[in-house]
Motif scaffolding. Structure first.
Motif, PDB file in Angstrom:
ATOM      1  N   ARG A  22      51.172  46.463  27.760  1.00  0.00           N
ATOM      2  CA  ARG A  22      52.139  47.657  27.543  1.00  0.00           C
ATOM      3  C   ARG A  22      53.289  47.655  28.360  1.00  0.00           C
ATOM      4  O   ARG A  22      54.219  48.296  27.997  1.00  0.00           O
ATOM      5  CB  ARG A  22      51.254  48.893  28.204  1.00  0.00           C
ATOM      6  N   ILE A  23      53.284  46.757  29.251  1.00  0.00           N
ATOM      7  CA  ILE A  23      54.535  46.256  29.939  1.00  0.00           C
ATOM      8  C   ILE A  23      55.173  44.949  29.926  1.00  0.00           C
ATOM      9  O   ILE A  23      54.227  44.102  29.965  1.00  0.00           O
ATOM     10  CB  ILE A  23      54.468  46.905  31.504  1.00  0.00           C
ATOM     11  N   SER A  24      56.376  44.847  30.190  1.00  0.00           N
ATOM     12  CA  SER A  24      56.924  43.512  29.944  1.00  0.00           C
ATOM     13  C   SER A  24      56.619  42.858  31.246  1.00  0.00           C
ATOM     14  O   SER A  24      56.457  43.392  32.512  1.00  0.00           O
ATOM     15  CB  SER A  24      58.363  43.546  29.857  1.00  0.00           C
ATOM     16  N   PRO A  25      55.919  41.546  31.082  1.00  0.00           N
ATOM     17  CA  PRO A  25      55.955  40.455  32.188  1.00  0.00           C
ATOM     18  C   PRO A  25      57.307  40.248  33.184  1.00  0.00           C
ATOM     19  O   PRO A  25      58.435  40.802  32.475  1.00  0.00           O
ATOM     20  CB  PRO A  25      55.415  39.439  31.536  1.00  0.00           C
ATOM     21  N   GLU A  26      56.892  40.306  34.323  1.00  0.00           N
ATOM     22  CA  GLU A  26      58.137  39.831  35.173  1.00  0.00           C
ATOM     23  C   GLU A  26      57.831  38.662  36.333  1.00  0.00           C
ATOM     24  O   GLU A  26      56.681  38.350  36.327  1.00  0.00           O
ATOM     25  CB  GLU A  26      58.565  41.157  35.783  1.00  0.00           C
ATOM     26  N   VAL A  27      58.702  38.153  36.885  1.00  0.00           N
ATOM     27  CA  VAL A  27      58.308  37.238  37.925  1.00  0.00           C
ATOM     28  C   VAL A  27      57.664  37.865  39.062  1.00  0.00           C
ATOM     29  O   VAL A  27      57.984  38.946  39.604  1.00  0.00           O
ATOM     30  CB  VAL A  27      59.519  36.622  38.639  1.00  0.00           C
ATOM     31  N   ALA A  77      54.705  56.932  33.438  1.00  0.00           N
ATOM     32  CA  ALA A  77      53.587  56.494  34.092  1.00  0.00           C
ATOM     33  C   ALA A  77      52.193  56.450  33.509  1.00  0.00           C
ATOM     34  O   ALA A  77      51.520  55.597  33.642  1.00  0.00           O
ATOM     35  CB  ALA A  77      53.773  57.091  35.520  1.00  0.00           C
ATOM     36  N   TRP A  78      51.805  57.545  32.988  1.00  0.00           N
ATOM     37  CA  TRP A  78      50.741  57.775  32.200  1.00  0.00           C
ATOM     38  C   TRP A  78      50.762  56.731  30.974  1.00  0.00           C
ATOM     39  O   TRP A  78      49.532  56.292  30.984  1.00  0.00           O
ATOM     40  CB  TRP A  78      50.602  59.340  31.820  1.00  0.00           C
ATOM     41  N   CYS A  79      51.707  56.649  30.275  1.00  0.00           N
ATOM     42  CA  CYS A  79      51.646  55.965  29.267  1.00  0.00           C
ATOM     43  C   CYS A  79      51.619  54.319  29.737  1.00  0.00           C
ATOM     44  O   CYS A  79      50.993  53.592  28.899  1.00  0.00           O
ATOM     45  CB  CYS A  79      53.143  55.907  28.307  1.00  0.00           C
ATOM     46  N   PHE A  80      52.130  53.814  30.641  1.00  0.00           N
ATOM     47  CA  PHE A  80      52.090  52.471  31.134  1.00  0.00           C
ATOM     48  C   PHE A  80      50.881  52.287  31.697  1.00  0.00           C
ATOM     49  O   PHE A  80      50.102  51.162  31.632  1.00  0.00           O
ATOM     50  CB  PHE A  80      53.038  52.288  32.010  1.00  0.00           C
TER      51      PHE A  80
END
Length: 198
Positions: free
Chosen positions: A157-162, A29-32
């Protein structure tokens, strides 16, 4: 070994999956989410060290076949913990993107009793600012020429999503079940009625 020491030792080993999951979730969670998060390579290495360290420690403390299967369940539970953290992470930006192309790829599983073939849908997107350029889904969410609403992290940092579709509850509940099984094995092997007290 005195009974109180056996109980204390059994509780400590049985609590290892919960402590490992909490540490890994906090790290992920910290990294994201943190503006001061480390580079991606450091984040991945740190997560891998936590996961491998927890599983190695569990196997060394529990031992035998119980230690092996418990460590396997622990590793799966920790991977699902990372998945839950990823799905819970904030994707504050939203864009309406045109689907330029849809590519499908079948992912086969080998062996008898393995999961059925899974189809991954890769949507190539035209978004207002050029990002995200693609979206991967486990089901058909849109066709060529359609518009899809995508939630994403502008820092990438995080992959996209719907937008509005993914929740961390499924991965989190599976993680809890596997971690509980791992803790139960540790307690049965190391608790007051178990054999591995030395």
């Amino acid at each position: 070994m005195p009974a109180t020491d056996r109980v204390t030792g059994g509780l400590a080993v049985a609590a290892l999956p919960a402590f490992a999951a909490a540490a890994l979730y906090a790290w992920t969670a910290w990294c994201f989410g943190s503006p001061a998060a480390p580079p991606d390579a450091v984040a991945v290495v740190g997560g891998a060290v936590l996961l491998l360290g927890a599983c190695s420690g569990y196997f060394a403390l529990v031992g035998g076949s119980g230690g092996f299967f418990g460590a396997l369940l622990l590793s799966l539970g920790l991977l699902l913990t990372v998945t839950a953290a990823d799905q819970a992470a904030s994707r504050p930006a939203v864009a309406d993107c045109a689907v330029r192309e849809v590519e499908t790829k079948a992912e086969h599983s080998a062996g008898e009793g393995s999961p059925p073939t899974r189809t991954v849908y890769r949507l190539l997107l035209d978004c207002p600012d050029g990002y995200p350029a693609e979206l991967k889904e486990g089901r058909a969410v849109a066709g060529k020429g359609d518009t899809v609403r995508v939630a994403f992290d502008p820092r990438r940092r995080i992959s996209p999503e719907v937008a509005g579709r993914t929740t961390p509850w499924t991965a989190g509940l599976w993680a809890l079940a596997l971690l509980a099984l791992s803790a139960t094995i540790a307690w049965l092997k190391r608790g007051p009625s178990g054999r591995n007290h030395d």
